[in-house]
Design a protein around this motif. Structure first.
Motif, mmCIF file in Angstrom:
data_model
loop_
_atom_site.group_PDB
_atom_site.id
_atom_site.type_symbol
_atom_site.label_atom_id
_atom_site.label_comp_id
_atom_site.label_asym_id
_atom_site.label_seq_id
_atom_site.Cartn_x
_atom_site.Cartn_y
_atom_site.Cartn_z
ATOM 1 N N GLY A 1 0.753 -1.219 0.069
ATOM 2 C CA GLY A 1 0.134 -0.107 0.020
ATOM 3 C C GLY A 1 0.770 1.266 0.086
ATOM 4 O O GLY A 1 2.002 1.295 -0.332
ATOM 5 N N ASN A 2 0.148 2.274 0.432
ATOM 6 C CA ASN A 2 0.946 3.597 0.257
ATOM 7 C C ASN A 2 1.653 3.777 1.576
ATOM 8 O O ASN A 2 1.015 3.929 2.666
ATOM 9 C CB ASN A 2 -0.227 4.818 0.259
ATOM 10 C CG ASN A 2 -0.961 4.877 -1.067
ATOM 11 O OD1 ASN A 2 -0.292 5.197 -2.242
ATOM 12 N ND2 ASN A 2 -2.069 4.505 -1.215
ATOM 13 N N ILE A 3 2.947 4.298 1.240
ATOM 14 C CA ILE A 3 3.601 4.518 2.336
ATOM 15 C C ILE A 3 4.610 5.917 1.900
ATOM 16 O O ILE A 3 5.011 6.003 0.937
ATOM 17 C CB ILE A 3 5.007 3.303 2.703
ATOM 18 C CG1 ILE A 3 4.123 2.217 3.063
ATOM 19 C CG2 ILE A 3 5.754 3.765 3.622
ATOM 20 C CD1 ILE A 3 4.801 0.910 2.863
ATOM 21 N N GLY A 4 4.808 6.839 2.955
ATOM 22 C CA GLY A 4 5.634 7.963 2.532
ATOM 23 C C GLY A 4 5.086 9.157 3.515
ATOM 24 O O GLY A 4 4.303 9.100 4.499
ATOM 25 N N GLY A 5 5.381 10.241 2.671
ATOM 26 C CA GLY A 5 5.187 11.640 3.511
ATOM 27 C C GLY A 5 3.915 12.277 2.946
ATOM 28 O O GLY A 5 3.426 11.611 1.971
ATOM 29 N N LYS A 6 3.444 13.402 3.371
ATOM 30 C CA LYS A 6 2.278 14.007 3.040
ATOM 31 C C LYS A 6 1.825 14.301 1.750
ATOM 32 O O LYS A 6 0.849 14.308 0.854
ATOM 33 C CB LYS A 6 1.950 15.097 3.889
ATOM 34 C CG LYS A 6 1.720 14.819 5.462
ATOM 35 C CD LYS A 6 1.668 16.114 6.370
ATOM 36 C CE LYS A 6 1.320 16.057 7.735
ATOM 37 N NZ LYS A 6 1.211 17.125 8.430
ATOM 38 N N THR A 7 3.104 14.553 0.901
ATOM 39 C CA THR A 7 3.230 15.172 -0.403
ATOM 40 C C THR A 7 3.883 14.197 -1.394
ATOM 41 O O THR A 7 4.168 14.349 -2.703
ATOM 42 C CB THR A 7 3.721 16.593 -0.529
ATOM 43 O OG1 THR A 7 5.086 16.396 -0.059
ATOM 44 C CG2 THR A 7 2.933 17.400 0.180
ATOM 45 N N ARG A 8 4.363 13.237 -0.893
ATOM 46 C CA ARG A 8 5.479 12.101 -1.690
ATOM 47 C C ARG A 8 5.131 10.919 -1.015
ATOM 48 O O ARG A 8 5.517 10.389 0.051
ATOM 49 C CB ARG A 8 6.603 12.515 -1.743
ATOM 50 C CG ARG A 8 7.631 11.633 -2.549
ATOM 51 C CD ARG A 8 7.193 11.612 -4.087
ATOM 52 N NE ARG A 8 7.930 10.926 -4.809
ATOM 53 C CZ ARG A 8 7.872 9.308 -4.990
ATOM 54 N NH1 ARG A 8 6.804 8.715 -4.396
ATOM 55 N NH2 ARG A 8 8.660 8.890 -5.895
ATOM 56 N N LEU A 9 4.289 9.894 -1.875
ATOM 57 C CA LEU A 9 4.084 8.446 -1.358
ATOM 58 C C LEU A 9 4.725 7.625 -2.585
ATOM 59 O O LEU A 9 5.069 7.957 -3.574
ATOM 60 C CB LEU A 9 2.572 8.358 -1.255
ATOM 61 C CG LEU A 9 1.478 9.313 -0.541
ATOM 62 C CD1 LEU A 9 0.070 8.935 -0.735
ATOM 63 C CD2 LEU A 9 2.005 8.923 0.893
ATOM 64 N N ASP A 10 4.951 6.266 -1.842
ATOM 65 C CA ASP A 10 5.439 5.195 -2.554
ATOM 66 C C ASP A 10 4.232 3.914 -2.479
ATOM 67 O O ASP A 10 4.007 3.892 -1.199
ATOM 68 C CB ASP A 10 6.767 4.854 -2.162
ATOM 69 C CG ASP A 10 7.294 4.041 -3.127
ATOM 70 O OD1 ASP A 10 6.961 3.574 -4.340
ATOM 71 O OD2 ASP A 10 8.654 3.318 -2.970
#
Length: 416
Positions: free
Chosen positions: A344-353
């Protein structure tokens, strides 16, 4: 089906609702080839005898430069894709340069028309001979830009055009299009642009997310799985792959040669994974992470091992080809392991992986690190090999090992 004979008032009345209809097709994300075919049928029913229509726009795709849709009144609709990497000296580019659309894009004009049934046409192109042979009497083409900042004239018309539509229409009506018929068609080009842009934007989102995230991650994100931290637990075979000796090669080669090498080998690796139903999630320098979802591919362990064998064969052929061309060659290391992962989605508020994490992923990385010590380019854990051994006598045990950060000992295998 020939167009009915209607006067200007009847044609205008018949076309009144077409603008609204076109916009509705865009809102419903109707496939372009479908709404174009229906649009052409409706125009014919309104009394304007279209026989051939070609609609094209730029594609936001790393390999495809433009997409065109062609409708024929007496034939099947067709879709064409034009490569972004087409050489300026190629036959396709030469054909484009000799086309009326090249003329349209090369000049500061928004449209062009040419009667085909006159003895000395002002404009003539090779395709006009083909259209005349099909009984066409006039050719009309127009271009429209989607963005206000774009200019009506560009210096290099062979380059892909940003955000535009080109459309050509041919008729077999005696005497060609009437001025009144074209006056009725021109206002429909704006809603047609909006409809095409809706389709293109959706296709662009699918193409870009698939190219940068992988097909499955793209599908999940576009379906709404975009919240930071949202994830699913899935069972998967994890594939870690990297190129051998890349650090040394990157120090020896110029930058463009390094990129060319990476693209060449990664292209082969991605094709092998995707052709076997796997999903490539990310590239990490000279490495690649992919998964084979056991929910999607019940025999994913067998499929992943088969992909590893294919990758070995493909690399051998690629190295032979590159060596013959005087290019640098390299090998690869690959690890296969299976287990439950968070996807799923992992990362910061403005940049996800959109990727996978978990102990099984960490263990796969450790297994990959063992390839050098074991002098094997393919290392497979027992979690994958145990199910496959009976069907693959070429799987050979390398023994049991305790890996850093991995709780239990793992028996590792390779392919003989």
């Amino acid at each position: 089906m020939a167009a009915p004979i209607l006067d200007s008032f009847e044609m205008a009345a018949a076309l009144t609702d077409l603008s609204t209809w076109l916009v509705q097709q865009g809102l419903e994300n109707t496939p372009t080839d479908l709404w174009l075919s229906q649009f052409c049928d409706k125009v014919n029913e309104a009394g304007i005898p279209l026989a051939r229509v070609n609609l094209s726009t730029r594609a936001h795709h790393p390999e495809i430069g433009a997409v065109a849709f062609r409708w024929r009144r007496d034939g099947e609709s067709e879709r064409f894709q034009y490569s972004r990497s087409t050489s300026p000296a190629s036959d396709l580019m030469e054909e484009y340069r000799r086309s009326p659309l090249f003329y349209l894009m090369s000049n500061p004009i928004s449209e062009m028309r040419q009667r085909l049934d006159v003895p000395a046409p002002e404009l003539d192109f090779p395709i006009f001979d083909e259209l005349r042979a099909q009984g066409m009497t006039e050719y009309y083409a127009a271009k429209r830009y989607f963005l206000r900042s774009n200019q009506e004239h560009i210096s290099d018309p062979t380059r892909p055009i940003e955000e535009n539509m080109t459309i050509s229409m041919a008729t077999d009506q005696k005497g060609g299009f009437s001025n009144a018929q074209l006056d009725l068609l021109r206002p429909l080009l704006v809603p047609m642009c909006l409809t095409l842009k809706c389709s293109a934007n959706r296709l662009m989102a699918e193409d870009i997310t698939a190219a940068y995230m992988g097909r499955d991650a793209s599908r999940r994100v576009l379906s709404g799985a975009i919240s930071r931290g949202s994830s699913d637990t899935i069972s998967a075979v994890i594939l870690y792959f990297d190129l051998k000796g890349f650090t040394k090669l990157s120090e020896q080669l110029p930058g463009d040669a390094v990129i060319e090498l990476l693209n060449d080998y990664f292209a082969e690796a991605v094709d092998v994974v995707e052709n076997n139903g796997g999903n490539v999630l990310k590239f990490m320098g000279d490495g690649m992470l992919a998964i084979f979802d056991l929910n999607e591919i019940p025999n994913a362990r067998h499929v992943a091992v088969k992909a590893a064998v294919e990758l070995r064969e493909v690399f051998a052929a690629t190295n032979e080809r590159r060596a013959a061309a005087g290019l640098y060659t390299t090998g690869f290391a690959l690890a296969l392991h299976s287990g439950d992962v968070l996807y799923g989605n992992i990362g910061g508020k403005t940049r996800l992986d959109f990727t996978v994490i978990g102990p099984a992923v960490n263990a796969t990385a450790r297994i990959l690190g063992m390839s050098g010590a074991l002098d094997q380019n393919i290392v497979i854990s027992s979690q994958v090999a145990a199910e496959v051994c009976a069907a693959r006598p070429d799987l050979v045990s390398l023994g049991q090992y305790r890996l850093r950060g991995v709780r239990e000992r793992l028996e590792l295998f390779t392919l003989d």
